[in-house]
Structures are given as structure tokens and as C-alpha cells.
Design an enzyme around this catalytic site. Structure first.
Site, PDB file in Angstrom:
ATOM      1  N   HIS A   1      -0.929   0.526  -9.897  1.00  0.00           N
ATOM      2  CA  HIS A   1      -1.599  -0.381  -8.945  1.00  0.00           C
ATOM      3  C   HIS A   1      -2.230  -1.571  -9.681  1.00  0.00           C
ATOM      4  O   HIS A   1      -3.442  -1.766  -9.647  1.00  0.00           O
ATOM      5  CB  HIS A   1      -2.647   0.368  -8.111  1.00  0.00           C
TER       6      HIS A   1
ATOM      7  N   ARG B   1       0.859  -1.182   0.000  1.00  0.00           N
ATOM      8  CA  ARG B   1       0.000   0.000   0.000  1.00  0.00           C
ATOM      9  C   ARG B   1       0.892   1.227   0.000  1.00  0.00           C
ATOM     10  O   ARG B   1       1.932   1.251   0.675  1.00  0.00           O
ATOM     11  CB  ARG B   1      -0.909   0.023   1.242  1.00  0.00           C
TER      12      ARG B   1
ATOM     13  N   GLU C   1      -3.926   7.762  -4.781  1.00  0.00           N
ATOM     14  CA  GLU C   1      -4.076   7.167  -6.118  1.00  0.00           C
ATOM     15  C   GLU C   1      -5.297   7.751  -6.813  1.00  0.00           C
ATOM     16  O   GLU C   1      -6.301   7.993  -6.135  1.00  0.00           O
ATOM     17  CB  GLU C   1      -4.209   5.643  -5.997  1.00  0.00           C
TER      18      GLU C   1
HETATM   19  C1  GLV Z   1      -4.974  -4.894  -4.048  1.00  0.00           C
HETATM   20  O1  GLV Z   1      -4.248  -3.958  -3.829  1.00  0.00           O
HETATM   21  C2  GLV Z   1      -5.625  -5.641  -3.036  1.00  0.00           C
HETATM   22  O2  GLV Z   1      -5.522  -5.310  -1.846  1.00  0.00           O
HETATM   23  O3  GLV Z   1      -6.283  -6.626  -3.379  1.00  0.00           O
END
Ligand code: GLV
Length: 350
Positions: free
Chosen positions: A293, A242, A271
Site C-alpha cells: 500500500h 482499495r 492490511e
Molecule cells: C491512500 O490509499 C489514500 O487513500 O490516500
């Protein structure tokens, strides 16, 4: 009993949602690719839906739970991470929420290795060189040299020890050496954070985002100025966890001043990444790889309706478990319900 549940999904999950409709559910999907405004989520929840399907882009807090008081039975998060959902508020309103653990672990780990490989072999710089027509000869060490995949592994974890898993990895390394698949005898071991910082050539982050007060081992800005100064100047940072685990201002400074050799990021403090983020500074472009991401974005991993293969399937299964009262209706037995403590289960280590 007919499954005439009403569900609102903040994004399309493909075939898995068709499966819900086939079961008799009424499913409404936000049709656009970006996240819906919070006010729309609150409005839909307030209209009396039974289930809400969310992504990591949606802020799910007291306002949403309040709107669903007495009607909303489950929030099913399409992600393993759930830092966008206020666990405290979910518990206060006694609303269970689910996530999609495990099905994306391998895909994300593979992508972390792709990022590591790209940094190790300077692939972006190499391709740019070629495209700018700067590749004018083959040579033993020009224009670039890098490192490969054989490696020793240092593991850091503040909570569980994973000793069986580490033992299995070591056995695999030993077998590769014994059978001459690997020329080096590699090892894996558990170490403290400071030792990992001082020794590692690559530091890859695989932690949930936990802010102060949410855990005895918070991870918010775990990678900060002090930590970056402790890393080797030849080391690389990889983040598929994260964004807020890394202090981006400190990282941009570390890259600019060459405290570390480079970084590859798939996640950001905010983001999508802002146009004026210091991470976009052209002076660090050659050592800062940026991705949108998408580490878990394998086709099957993201969209398979099979709960054992895909996030979509697992998300929908979590929703079905709660709404249809699987496991005898016992929320503490449902594998994808996260906040089981709100329904009587003792919390495990955070
Ligand atoms: C993606 O970042 C998730 O947490 O699944």
C-alpha cells in the site's frame, strides 16, 4: 486570537505538524509506526481535543464521535480515501471530516503504470532468472517476451462522463501521431463495464471503496469470480484503489487456474496482508505482484507541508480551515471537508 487548539495525530506527518505548532497549536503525536489502539483514540478524543488527525488505518465510528461530542471539531484524514470513517456517524454527531484529494493522483497513477509495466515485461521473473544464474545467453525471444506502453484506452465510469478530459487525452494522442512521436494512432473512449472486461489487456482500478447501501454503484467485490471469468486469459489486473474492491479468494483462484494472466496489487482486503493469504501461494508467485500500500509514496506527495503539493500539507490545511473558521466558517465552502451534506450542502453523485 491565539490558536491554542489541541490536536492528536495518530501518526507523524513530519514538517507539516511543526507548522501547526508554530501557529500555537498543541499537537500530540502517537509515536509508534503502527496504528494506535482504538481505545487510545477514544481516550484522546474524550480528553477534549479540538482536532483529530487520522490515517486509513484508524476506524473512526460512532464510539469515537460519541467520545468527542461537544468538543471534537474536526477529523482530518491523511488520505484521499475515507472508507475507514463512518460518514453516517460523522453526520449524526455533526462533526466534519476532511481528506486530501488530488495531491496524490499523479503519483498513484504513475505507480499503476509501473505495476502495469512490471507485469507487461515480466520484470520480476526476469530478475529472478538472472539471480538464480539461469541467464546463459542473449536471444531474440528467449527467455521472455512482453508488451510495451503504446495503448488504446477504454474508460468505465458509472457516474460522470469526463468528456473534456477524454477529449484532451485524444488530442494529445493525435498530436503524438501527427508529430511522429507515436507510430500507432491510439484512441481513448468511454465504454460499458462488460465491454471493458471483454476487450482489455490490462484492467486498472481507480475507484473509492463503496459498500452496498453507501452508493447506487457500490464497488465492494466489484472484481469477483464472474468478472474474472469474463476477462481475457491474457489480461492483467492492477489494483491501486482499495483492497475490498477485489474478492481476493476469487482472484487467487483465477490466478491458480489461469483465467487471467496475472495481477499486481498495492492494496488488500485486510492490511497488512495476512501471512496465510492465498495471494502468497508460491504456485502463483510468478504472476502475482504484491506491494505494501505505497502507490502514493512519493516523498513530496506524502510529506510536503505545501497544501498544493503534499498530503501532509493538505491534511493540515483541512484541519486549519475548520478550526480557524476559514471561508467565513462555512463548512460547505471548505474544499477538503467531505461530509458537506451534514451542514446543508446537497450531496453530489457518489
Ligand atoms: C491512500 O490509499 C489514500 O487513500 O490516500
Amino acid at each position: 486570537m491565539p490558536n491554542n487548539f489541541r490536536v492528536y495525530a495518530t501518526c507523524d506527518l513530519g514538517e507539516a505538524l511543526l507548522g501547526l505548532r508554530k501557529r500555537g497549536y498543541e499537537v500530540e503525536v502517537y509515536p509508534r509506526p503502527e496504528a494506535p489502539p482504538k481505545s487510545l483514540i477514544v481516550e484522546k478524543v474524550g480528553s477534549g481535543i479540538d482536532g483529530l488527525i487520522t490515517t486509513l488505518r484508524d476506524q473512526i465510528d460512532a464510539e469515537v464521535f460519541q467520545a468527542g461530542q461537544g468538543t471534537l471539531k474536526v477529523v482530518a484524514q491523511y488520505a484521499v480515501g475515507f472508507d475507514n470513517i463512518s460518514r453516517g456517524d460523522a453526520n449524526r454527531y455533526q462533526i466534519p471530516f476532511t481528506n486530501t484529494p488530488d495531491v496524490l493522483t499523479e503519483t498513484t497513477a504513475e505507480f499503476a503504470f509501473f505495476m502495469l509495466g512490471e507485469l507487461a515485461r515480466k520484470m520480476w521473473t526476469a530478475e529472478r532468472l538472472l539471480r538464480e544464474n539461469q541467464w546463459s545467453y542473449w536471444h531474440p525471444y528467449l527467455p521472455l517476451l512482453g508488451a510495451g506502453f503504446d495503448m488504446n484506452i477504454l474508460c468505465v465510469t458509472p457516474t460522470t462522463r469526463h468528456s473534456d478530459y477524454l477529449k484532451a487525452i485524444q488530442e494529445m494522442m493525435d498530436l503524438r501521431y501527427a508529430r511522429q512521436i507515436s507510430k500507432e494512432k491510439n484512441w481513448v473512449k468511454m465504454v460499458g463495464f462488460e465491454e471493458a472486461l471483454a476487450q482489455s489487456d490490462f484492467l486498472s482500478l481507480h475507484v473509492p471503496l463503496l459498500r452496498a447501501g453507501e452508493s447506487s454503484t457500490p464497488t465492494y467485490h466489484l472484481i469477483n469470480e464472474r468478472v474474472l471469468r469474463r476477462m481475457k486469459p491474457t489480461a492483467f489486473l492492477v489494483n491501486t484503489s482499495r483492497g475490498p474492491v477485489v474478492d481476493e479468494i476469487a482472484l487467487a483462484k483465477a490466478l491458480k487456474e489461469n483465467w487471467i494472466a496475472g495481477a499486481a496489487l498495492d492494496v488488500y482486503e485486510k492490511e497488512p496482508l495476512a501471512a496465510d493469504s492465498p495471494l502468497r501461494d508460491p504456485s502463483i508467485e510468478d504472476r502475482c505482484r504484491l506491494y505494501p500500500h505505497f502507490a502514493s509514496a512519493g516523498r513530496i506527495t506524502r510529506l510536503s507541508p505545501d497544501p498544493n503539493l503534499g498530503m501532509a500539507g493538505r491534511c493540515v490545511q483541512g484541519l486549519i480551515d475548520v478550526l480557524e473558521g476559514n471561508y467565513g466558517g462555512d463548512l460547505t465552502q471548505m474544499p477538503y471537508v467531505v461530509n458537506q451534506e451534514a451542514f446543508g450542502r446537497q450531496p453530489g453523485p457518489a
